[in-house]
Design a protein around this motif. Structure first.
Motif, mmCIF file in Angstrom:
data_model
loop_
_atom_site.group_PDB
_atom_site.id
_atom_site.type_symbol
_atom_site.label_atom_id
_atom_site.label_comp_id
_atom_site.label_asym_id
_atom_site.label_seq_id
_atom_site.Cartn_x
_atom_site.Cartn_y
_atom_site.Cartn_z
ATOM 1 N N GLU A 80 -64.407 -102.510 -145.384
ATOM 2 C CA GLU A 80 -64.706 -102.236 -146.792
ATOM 3 C C GLU A 80 -63.438 -102.221 -147.651
ATOM 4 O O GLU A 80 -63.429 -102.750 -148.761
ATOM 5 C CB GLU A 80 -65.440 -100.893 -146.894
ATOM 6 C CG GLU A 80 -65.887 -100.598 -148.302
ATOM 7 C CD GLU A 80 -66.835 -99.402 -148.399
ATOM 8 O OE1 GLU A 80 -67.331 -98.942 -147.351
ATOM 9 O OE2 GLU A 80 -67.045 -98.942 -149.537
ATOM 10 N N GLU A 84 -62.830 -104.414 -150.953
ATOM 11 C CA GLU A 84 -62.559 -103.782 -152.260
ATOM 12 C C GLU A 84 -61.219 -104.293 -152.823
ATOM 13 O O GLU A 84 -61.089 -104.527 -154.019
ATOM 14 C CB GLU A 84 -62.502 -102.251 -152.148
ATOM 15 C CG GLU A 84 -63.829 -101.595 -151.799
ATOM 16 C CD GLU A 84 -64.788 -101.465 -152.991
ATOM 17 O OE1 GLU A 84 -64.489 -102.020 -154.064
ATOM 18 O OE2 GLU A 84 -65.848 -100.834 -152.811
ATOM 19 N N ALA A 120 -75.194 -105.400 -148.497
ATOM 20 C CA ALA A 120 -75.416 -104.509 -149.652
ATOM 21 C C ALA A 120 -74.084 -104.188 -150.326
ATOM 22 O O ALA A 120 -73.991 -104.121 -151.563
ATOM 23 C CB ALA A 120 -76.105 -103.227 -149.200
ATOM 24 N N LEU A 121 -73.047 -104.010 -149.499
ATOM 25 C CA LEU A 121 -71.704 -103.764 -150.054
ATOM 26 C C LEU A 121 -71.256 -104.985 -150.878
ATOM 27 O O LEU A 121 -70.772 -104.842 -152.011
ATOM 28 C CB LEU A 121 -70.702 -103.517 -148.905
ATOM 29 C CG LEU A 121 -69.235 -103.480 -149.317
ATOM 30 C CD1 LEU A 121 -68.892 -102.139 -149.968
ATOM 31 C CD2 LEU A 121 -68.314 -103.724 -148.112
ATOM 32 N N GLU A 123 -73.029 -107.172 -152.345
ATOM 33 C CA GLU A 123 -73.788 -107.287 -153.600
ATOM 34 C C GLU A 123 -73.292 -106.270 -154.637
ATOM 35 O O GLU A 123 -73.178 -106.588 -155.816
ATOM 36 C CB GLU A 123 -75.289 -107.100 -153.341
ATOM 37 C CG GLU A 123 -76.098 -107.346 -154.606
ATOM 38 C CD GLU A 123 -77.496 -107.871 -154.336
ATOM 39 O OE1 GLU A 123 -77.807 -108.235 -153.182
ATOM 40 O OE2 GLU A 123 -78.284 -107.939 -155.288
ATOM 41 N N ARG A 124 -72.987 -105.062 -154.168
ATOM 42 C CA ARG A 124 -72.480 -104.058 -155.118
ATOM 43 C C ARG A 124 -71.146 -104.519 -155.719
ATOM 44 O O ARG A 124 -70.923 -104.473 -156.931
ATOM 45 C CB ARG A 124 -72.293 -102.695 -154.420
ATOM 46 C CG ARG A 124 -71.666 -101.676 -155.371
ATOM 47 C CD ARG A 124 -71.437 -100.321 -154.783
ATOM 48 N NE ARG A 124 -70.572 -100.212 -153.626
ATOM 49 C CZ ARG A 124 -69.241 -100.341 -153.636
ATOM 50 N NH1 ARG A 124 -68.595 -100.657 -154.749
ATOM 51 N NH2 ARG A 124 -68.544 -100.182 -152.522
ATOM 52 N N ALA A 127 -71.682 -107.453 -158.047
ATOM 53 C CA ALA A 127 -72.361 -106.997 -159.283
ATOM 54 C C ALA A 127 -71.342 -106.361 -160.234
ATOM 55 O O ALA A 127 -71.386 -106.608 -161.452
ATOM 56 C CB ALA A 127 -73.456 -105.998 -158.941
ATOM 57 N N GLU A 128 -70.398 -105.591 -159.681
ATOM 58 C CA GLU A 128 -69.368 -104.985 -160.543
ATOM 59 C C GLU A 128 -68.503 -106.062 -161.196
ATOM 60 O O GLU A 128 -68.086 -105.953 -162.347
ATOM 61 C CB GLU A 128 -68.489 -104.028 -159.713
ATOM 62 C CG GLU A 128 -69.195 -102.710 -159.419
ATOM 63 C CD GLU A 128 -68.547 -101.904 -158.281
ATOM 64 O OE1 GLU A 128 -69.140 -100.906 -157.876
ATOM 65 O OE2 GLU A 128 -67.456 -102.306 -157.788
#
Ligand code: FDA
Length: 317
Positions: A80, A84, A120-121, A123-124, A127-128
């Motif tokens: 992650e 990020e 899901a990570l 996509e988040r 999306a940001e």
């Protein structure tokens, strides 16, 4: 096997498969990305190692009337923090593009945002990024990777479009049989498509093995998309295909404003300039960053003669 006795088409196929396999080699990747020689060779197709290098390259092509899309290189991220961090570079790019008034958007790979271990990570995170693009009046292009992610990439683009209309688009690959349906599916929703031939190794059950079939499918899809009413990017360096498109414009069958040509940094700069001078929209895909190895290997796979070209220039400079 004696390579000298292979017909040239077979030899080309063999070299392409070799470079695509090499693009997945973790050991050689680690070694190459750290070596000075590797960095020097990659500079033919990669604009540099830093955000500043990429922004400068974008400003330089903008001066020639050519738009840019910036790609912070990296793929197959498996934690992650790394995902990020990759996203933070894109946020920086979106801010800098706005601050410097560049004609540029960004291109992102889902596997760099964690898609392979946590969709899901991914996509988040994306999306940001698309939200940021909305706030900075920009656009995020989701690159298309191997076929195991085609449906997931398209579906994510659709969901993000519902939240941020016009701020996100994706890429379709003409080598896949399914693309004819995907082109209709996305165009019907007004989603901007970049059409390319496809750069990964796909099985004959789902993709055209013969280049002539890929080229024919590309041309049909290109003409369909140009008439779809959705602005699309025709990503190719294929002069015959580009000529077909220019002909369609000259004959009044396609509006120049319906599409742009897209090409890769370092490939056919002459053609990029010539098309821009004729008033066609042209966008250059500008990759940058330390993780250049898989991208670079796919460029060699597309045109194995690049190896000779790079070697000649390496010893010249
Ligand atoms: P083709 O491979 O038939 O080449 C036509 C001619 O172009 C060659 O004869 C040569 O002259 C020149 N040429 C092509 N590639 C070259 C190279 N690497 N070096 C030097 N000359 C070269 N793929 C994918 O799967 N997912 C994606 O998201 C994208 N995104 C993308 C964005 C942009 C802007 C471009 C231009 C391409 C991509 N691609 C891609 C890559 C694409 O799928 C394809 O592999 C390459 O564009 C090469 O195909 P061409 O259409 O250029 O035709």
């Amino acid at each position: 096997m004696n390579l000298l006795f292979l017909p040239s088409q077979e030899l080309l196929k063999l070299l392409r498969s070799f470079f695509i396999s090499m693009s997945r080699s973790k050991g050689f990747r680690r070694f190459s990305e750290r070596s000075t020689v590797g960095r020097k060779l990659s500079s033919r197709f990669v604009a540099g190692m830093t955000v500043e290098d990429a922004l400068k390259a974008a400003a330089a092509v903008n001066k020639e009337g050519i738009a840019a899309t910036l790609d912070s290189l990296g793929e197959s991220v498996f934690d992650e923090a790394h995902a990020e961090h990759s996203a933070s570079i894109y946020h920086q790019l979106l801010d800098e593009i706005k601050a410097r008034h560049l004609n540029a958007n960004v291109s992102v790979k889902l596997s760099q945002m964690g898609m392979e271990f946590d969709p899901a990570l991914a996509e988040r995170i994306v999306a940001e990024m698309v939200k940021h693009a909305d706030e900075t009046d920009n656009f995020v292009r989701i690159d298309m990777e191997g076929s195991e992610y085609t449906e997931a990439t398209i579906a994510m683009t659709e969901r993000l479009t519902a939240r941020y209309p016009g701020r996100v688009g994706t890429v379709l690959q003409a080598y896949l049989f399914r693309t004819v349906n995907d082109a209709r599916r996305l165009a019907n929703q007004g989603i901007r498509i970049r059409l390319c031939k496809g750069a990964y190794k796909e099985p004959a059950e789902i993709a055209f093995p013969a280049k002539s079939d890929v080229d024919r499918n590309y041309t049909d899809l290109m003409l369909y998309l140009a008439g779809s009413g959705v602005f699309c990017g025709m990503a190719t360096h294929d002069e015959a295909i580009i000529h077909r498109m220019c002909q369609a414009v000259e004959e009044g069958r396609v509006e120049k404003s319906a599409f742009e040509f897209q090409m890769l940094y370092g490939v056919r700069r002459d053609l990029q300039r010539k098309l821009a001078a004729k008033g066609y929209g042209v966008r250059v895909y500008i990759p940058f960053g330390n993780e250049w190895y898989p991208y670079f290997m796919r460029r060699l796979a597309e045109r194995p003669a690049n190896v000779l070209f790079l070697a000649r220039n390496f010893f010249k400079n």
